[in-house]
Design an enzyme around this catalytic site. Structure first.
Site, mmCIF file in Angstrom:
data_model
loop_
_atom_site.group_PDB
_atom_site.id
_atom_site.type_symbol
_atom_site.label_atom_id
_atom_site.label_comp_id
_atom_site.label_asym_id
_atom_site.label_seq_id
_atom_site.Cartn_x
_atom_site.Cartn_y
_atom_site.Cartn_z
ATOM 1 N N CYS A 76 0.826 -1.206 0.000
ATOM 2 C CA CYS A 76 0.000 0.000 0.000
ATOM 3 C C CYS A 76 0.864 1.261 0.000
ATOM 4 C CB CYS A 76 -0.866 0.030 1.242
ATOM 5 S SG CYS A 76 -1.938 -1.383 1.382
ATOM 6 N N ARG A 109 5.702 -0.109 -5.850
ATOM 7 C CA ARG A 109 5.577 -0.796 -4.558
ATOM 8 C C ARG A 109 4.707 -2.044 -4.659
ATOM 9 N NH1 ARG A 109 6.284 2.902 0.030
ATOM 10 N NH2 ARG A 109 4.770 1.716 1.187
ATOM 11 N N TRP A 154 -2.698 -2.845 -1.538
ATOM 12 C CA TRP A 154 -2.307 -4.239 -1.724
ATOM 13 C C TRP A 154 -3.168 -5.021 -0.741
ATOM 14 C CZ3 TRP A 154 0.219 -8.048 1.304
ATOM 15 C CH2 TRP A 154 0.737 -9.117 0.574
ATOM 16 N N ASN A 201 -2.254 2.411 5.484
ATOM 17 C CA ASN A 201 -1.271 1.344 5.228
ATOM 18 C C ASN A 201 -1.098 0.584 6.534
ATOM 19 O OD1 ASN A 201 -0.810 2.612 2.816
ATOM 20 N ND2 ASN A 201 1.315 3.180 3.248
ATOM 21 N N GLY A 202 -0.929 -0.732 6.455
ATOM 22 C CA GLY A 202 -0.693 -1.513 7.666
ATOM 23 C C GLY A 202 -1.851 -2.464 7.931
ATOM 24 N N GLU A 248 17.993 -18.974 -3.988
ATOM 25 C CA GLU A 248 17.673 -17.741 -4.708
ATOM 26 C C GLU A 248 17.217 -18.048 -6.148
ATOM 27 O OE1 GLU A 248 17.023 -14.857 -4.018
ATOM 28 O OE2 GLU A 248 17.372 -13.622 -5.773
ATOM 29 N N LYS A 260 13.586 -16.951 -7.487
ATOM 30 C CA LYS A 260 13.428 -16.090 -8.664
ATOM 31 C C LYS A 260 12.485 -16.739 -9.675
ATOM 32 C CE LYS A 260 14.604 -13.162 -7.763
ATOM 33 N NZ LYS A 260 15.201 -12.259 -6.784
ATOM 34 N N GLU A 292 8.850 -16.786 -8.330
ATOM 35 C CA GLU A 292 8.299 -15.456 -8.159
ATOM 36 C C GLU A 292 7.765 -14.867 -9.464
ATOM 37 O OE1 GLU A 292 11.458 -12.865 -6.910
ATOM 38 O OE2 GLU A 292 10.075 -11.401 -6.088
ATOM 39 N N HIS A 316 17.978 -36.914 1.730
ATOM 40 C CA HIS A 316 17.189 -36.986 2.957
ATOM 41 C C HIS A 316 15.721 -36.675 2.713
ATOM 42 C CE1 HIS A 316 20.800 -37.646 5.239
ATOM 43 N NE2 HIS A 316 21.361 -36.616 4.602
ATOM 44 N N LYS A 372 6.776 -4.714 -4.157
ATOM 45 C CA LYS A 372 8.206 -4.397 -4.103
ATOM 46 C C LYS A 372 8.636 -4.091 -2.676
ATOM 47 C CE LYS A 372 12.237 -3.612 -5.823
ATOM 48 N NZ LYS A 372 12.987 -4.859 -6.125
#
Ligand code: M6R
Length: 661
Positions: A2, A31, A89, A114-115, A535, A539, A542, A558, A656
């Site tokens: 947000c 964002r 968001w 926001n929050g 990573e 990536k 995502e 394992h 973001k």
């Protein structure tokens, strides 16, 4: 996540308020959000008007243009006394027009938030009991009603906001307007909010870039502050204790250059390509043309903390956490100092008896990640000394930690972190070297060798970027095996849909073609390349939405090895060095079960890996190797997402800047 923006123009009718709000919302699009809206107070005692959409700011602009909102897009600009805008968001309630902010309450009040309000259920029940009717499914609507009740009780805006804020539990940054009032009142606790000023006009925003240079100076509200922004007056700030507070104004630098694609189709691709320059900028103060590490660049106070710390404790999220995991190998090996990498969202609720005496390093591209900010605060309470490693120097985390090392990667717009990751790794390696040097565990020979490799890093990154063509091919193969051409073995006993569309009893993916999808890609690595395997998987997930899993190569047997069959692509990270043979043996375990190997190997990796697909990269030396291996993995994810037609820079459900817990 947000984003909030608001403006109180200095003079009536002089400013295109709606136009400003819409442009400011566009500047904070990076964002991540899924609905957007604005609300304004008309001059001369006028009411509050709201416009909101589910979807992008471009759609909101279109709606404003079509409806002639505020005179946006032509015609006479309406005389507007104040306005607020928001990109949402979704957390509580779907991203619909109705749930979008600004949220209205009876009495002509509107708020943006926001929050997360943790006691919203309780408050909702109380407010309902007092006859308030709720229009949205959001947690935020309770703030609008509480604020409106305060105004109705005859309080001024500041008092109404303070009283509302006092009833909230959780994190919030909130801004509100009300009918007939040429002002904005705002408050924050646990979520950033700043006030700006430029030529008599007052602004509020959750993020300085949204103001696009319109504010000449800004101040960051402290936790618990409320502020009143009224036309023709100075911003009035009241602290949590109810006293008038003076907060420090900072001049804003030149407006941050608007994000620009520079000929690329996607920011992610541009940012991947920028990594050689970003790494050079990150190390510029520490590595000269000749000589060893320039420790003076850390500054005396930080050097003392580096020398005296009993341990290094790193807190971070997502990609930044993967950088932290890699740093652990560096700090422990070079400095002989215990080092832990912690997922910030877990760390903040842990006891951690080892925090006191540690140097706690909070790593974050944005510097606004709520969990990382809270984890750093938790470590500080336990007696840790703090250091932030951030890309945004004027961020909450940098301010809260009091000491920061900048990454200097330049603005990162794509939600998938790329150049910030390699810049974080570069700064973390410099920090590990610095700690080792301060503690006297770094020999001149090792220092010289690593610093010489760092000098070559930009050139080596350019070399690894040349694997683009190979990564595009690999991505094509991985995507095609994900999107299914694999016949279900009859003995598996899975019923197929037999070609009939819409037949019940079977996952729709299996219907019609007797084919099954292979749901995953494996990434494996050891040592400093294990975090890189995580990573690479993150990536890919995502941005391409293909499930992927990163695994320590030795850990495969394992459990995860059970997934491997002839349809499982496995990306193997194979640097040279002591662990090369071990990694090769783990790759062989996959090959023996028919798994398809895609091996990214260092030029000097002598281990024999029997795979059809091997790409070689000159990674300099073992210390910087994880940095040099990163770009090909980013390119692999990029092309997989591109082939699948995904929204690369704004992947679904993600943001973001992750400013909620
Ligand atoms: O701004 P930060 O570095 O604190 O962000 C942390 C994560 O949210 C971030 O790295 C996220 O995992 C990225 N989208 C990954 O590409």
């Amino acid at each position: 996540m947000c984003g909030i923006v608001g403006v109180v123009p200095s003079g009536v009718g002089g400013m295109d308020v709606a136009g400003f709000l819409l442009e400011a919302l566009a500047l904070q699009e990076y964002r991540g959000y899924d609905s957007a809206g604005i609300a304004v107070v008309d001059c001369d005692g006028g009411g509050v008007r709201r416009l909101a959409v589910s979807g992008r700011v471009a759609k909101l602009k279109e709606a404003a243009r079509a409806g002639g909102f505020g005179g946006f897009g032509g015609g006479t600009v309406d005389a507007i006394a104040a306005g607020i805008g928001h990109t949402r968001w979704a957390t509580h309630g779907a991203p619909t027009e109705r749930n979008a902010h600004p949220i209205l309450a009876g009495g002509g009040a509107a708020i943006v938030h926001n929050g997360i309000i943790e006691n919203h259920d309780e408050l909702r029940a109380e407010l309902r009991g007092r006859g308030r009717r709720f229009r949205t499914q959001t947690d935020s609507e309770v703030i609008a009603h509480l604020f409106a009740e305060g105004l109705r009780a005859g309080g001024d805006s500041l008092r109404a906001m303070r009283s509302a804020a006092g009833k909230l539990r959780g994190a919030f940054a909130v801004a509100a307007i009300a009918r007939g009032r040429g002002e904005i009142v705002c408050a924050r606790r646990g979520s950033p909010l700043l006030v700006g000023e430029g030529e008599g006009t007052l602004f509020v925003s959750s993020d300085a870039p949204a103001l696009g240079g319109a504010a000449k100076r800004v101040l960051h509200l402290a936790d618990g502050d409320c502020a009143l922004l009224r036309a023709g007056e100075k911003a009035r700030i009241v602290s949590a204790g109810g006293r008038r507070a003076g907060r420090q104004w900072r001049q804003t630098g030149a407006a941050r250059a608007a994000a620009n694609l520079g000929g690329y189709r996607h920011f992610m691709k541009k940012e991947i390509a920028e990594q050689p320059q970003a790494a050079a900028a990150a190390m510029a103060d520490f590595v000269g043309r000749t000589g060893g590490l320039r420790t003076g660049a850390f500054g005396g106070e930080l050097l003392r903390a580096m020398r005296d710390c009993r341990s290094v404790n790193i807190v971070a999220c997502g990609t930044s956490y993967h950088a932290a995991m890699t740093a652990r190998y560096w700090v422990e090996t070079l400095a002989g100092t215990p080092c832990r990498a912690n997922v910030a969202s877990e760390y903040r609720y842990r006891a951690d008896p080892g925090a006191g005496g540690s140097l706690t390093v909070a790593v974050s591209q944005s510097g606004e990640t709520a969990d990382t900010i809270a984890a750093a605060a938790a470590a500080k309470e336990k007696g840790a000394r703090l250091l932030a490693i951030v890309n945004e120097s004027d961020s909450t985390l940098a301010r809260d930690c009091g000491r920061a090392l900048p990454m200097r990667a330049g603005m990162e717009v794509g939600v998938a972190s790329t150049k910030a990751f390699t810049a974080q790794l570069t700064v973390l390696l410099l920090l590990a070297l610095g700690i080792a040097k301060e503690k006297g565990t770094l020999s001149a020979r090792v220092e010289k060798g690593i610093v010489a490799s760092l000098r070559r890093l930009p050139e080596l990154l350019r070399g690894s970027l040349l694997l683009e063509g190979v990564m595009r091919k690999w991505a094509g193969e991985i995507v095609s095996c994900h999107s299914g051409s694999l016949v279900i073995p009859a003995k598996a006993g899975i019923q197929t849909g037999g070609g009939g569309k819409g037949k019940a009893g079977l996952d729709s993916r299996f219907r019609g073609n007797d084919k099954v999808f292979n749901d995953g890609v494996l990434f494996i690595g050891r040592g400093g390349h294990y975090p890189l395997a995580l990573e690479g998987a993150l990536k890919l997930k995502e941005i391409s939405y293909i499930h992927a899993e990163g695994c320590a190569a030795g850990e495969l047997k394992h459990g995860t090895l059970a997934l491997v069959d002839a349809h499982m692509p496995a990306v193997v990270l194979a640097p040279g060095g002591a662990l090369a043979e071990k990694t090769a043996a783990n790759a062989a375990e996959i090959a023996a079960r028919g798994g398809r190997l895609y091996v990214l190997a260092a030029e000097n990796c002598g281990a024999r890996i029997a795979a059809r697909k091997i790409a070689r990269v000159d990674d300099g030396c073992e210390w910087i190797s994880p940095i040099v291996f990163a770009p090909p993995l980013q390119l692999l994810a990029y092309y997989a997402a591109k082939i699948r037609g995904a929204d690369i820079d704004k992947p679904r459900n993600l943001a973001k800047s992750v400013t909620v817990e």
